[in-house]
Design an enzyme around this catalytic site. Sequence first.
Site, PDB file in Angstrom:
ATOM      1  N   ASP A 142      43.386  37.553  44.913  1.00 24.72           N
ATOM      2  CA  ASP A 142      43.153  38.821  44.231  1.00 24.72           C
ATOM      3  C   ASP A 142      41.857  39.440  44.725  1.00 24.72           C
ATOM      4  O   ASP A 142      40.777  38.928  44.484  1.00 24.72           O
ATOM      5  CB  ASP A 142      43.086  38.594  42.710  1.00 24.72           C
ATOM      6  CG  ASP A 142      43.184  39.901  41.931  1.00 24.72           C
ATOM      7  OD1 ASP A 142      42.895  40.977  42.499  1.00 24.72           O
ATOM      8  OD2 ASP A 142      43.562  39.846  40.750  1.00 24.72           O
ATOM      9  N   ARG A 194      40.909  42.595  44.091  1.00 27.78           N
ATOM     10  CA  ARG A 194      40.617  43.829  43.386  1.00 27.78           C
ATOM     11  C   ARG A 194      39.176  43.889  42.898  1.00 27.78           C
ATOM     12  O   ARG A 194      38.606  42.906  42.473  1.00 27.78           O
ATOM     13  CB  ARG A 194      41.581  44.008  42.215  1.00 27.78           C
ATOM     14  CG  ARG A 194      42.955  44.386  42.697  1.00 27.78           C
ATOM     15  CD  ARG A 194      43.933  44.486  41.574  1.00 27.78           C
ATOM     16  NE  ARG A 194      44.208  43.203  40.968  1.00 27.78           N
ATOM     17  CZ  ARG A 194      45.125  43.026  40.027  1.00 27.78           C
ATOM     18  NH1 ARG A 194      45.811  44.044  39.583  1.00 27.78           N
ATOM     19  NH2 ARG A 194      45.339  41.828  39.537  1.00 27.78           N
TER      20      ARG A 194
END
Length: 197
Positions: free
Chosen positions: A127, A129
């Site tokens: 991830d 983000r």
Amino acid sequence: MSSVSLVASAQLPTPWGVFTMTGFKEEATGKDHVALSMGDLTTDAPVLARIHSECLTGDALFSLRCDCGFQLQAALQRIAKEERGVLLYVRQEGRGIGLLNKIHAYHLQDQGADTVEANEALGFAPDLRDYTICADMLKALGVKSLRLMTNNPRKIKAMEQFGVHVAERIPLEEGRNAYNEFYLATKAGKLGHMLHD
Ligand SMILES: [Zn+2]
């Protein structure tokens, strides 16, 4: 200093109501992001909120490989029903790896990898983000605390870390189907998502 600048606002009518769409420019990358909001976000009452990462395949192309499109629609409907809230639409496709790499990852998943293994095989962290921009967009809109629609404890931790209080978590489980069952199980098992069934 804020990681985003607020560029422009306009009305955005939808099947569920008229939202205010606010466009932001991310300073570091030049990427553009939007917030869809309704009602007064600047009062002390925690704001119903959804942080949605762009998923072209799920949001616009009707993909059943994930639950993104269903969550997007459910979140907007819920905000419209309460006539107050905000949805951040953040352009971080495929947990940050981008559209073409996401298609590469889907290809690996067609061969049996799960979503985390596929991203790692392509050399990405599970991830990527960045939630700083989300917190800064919320602050620019005058939001102080959230009733956050999410199944992802990382988002709650990130918001608190970047100075936006999460007063309540509201589960958002929509769009489970035969094609995304394994994907959702991986999100629960490997990425710590809080899913019920
Ligand atoms: Zn998706």
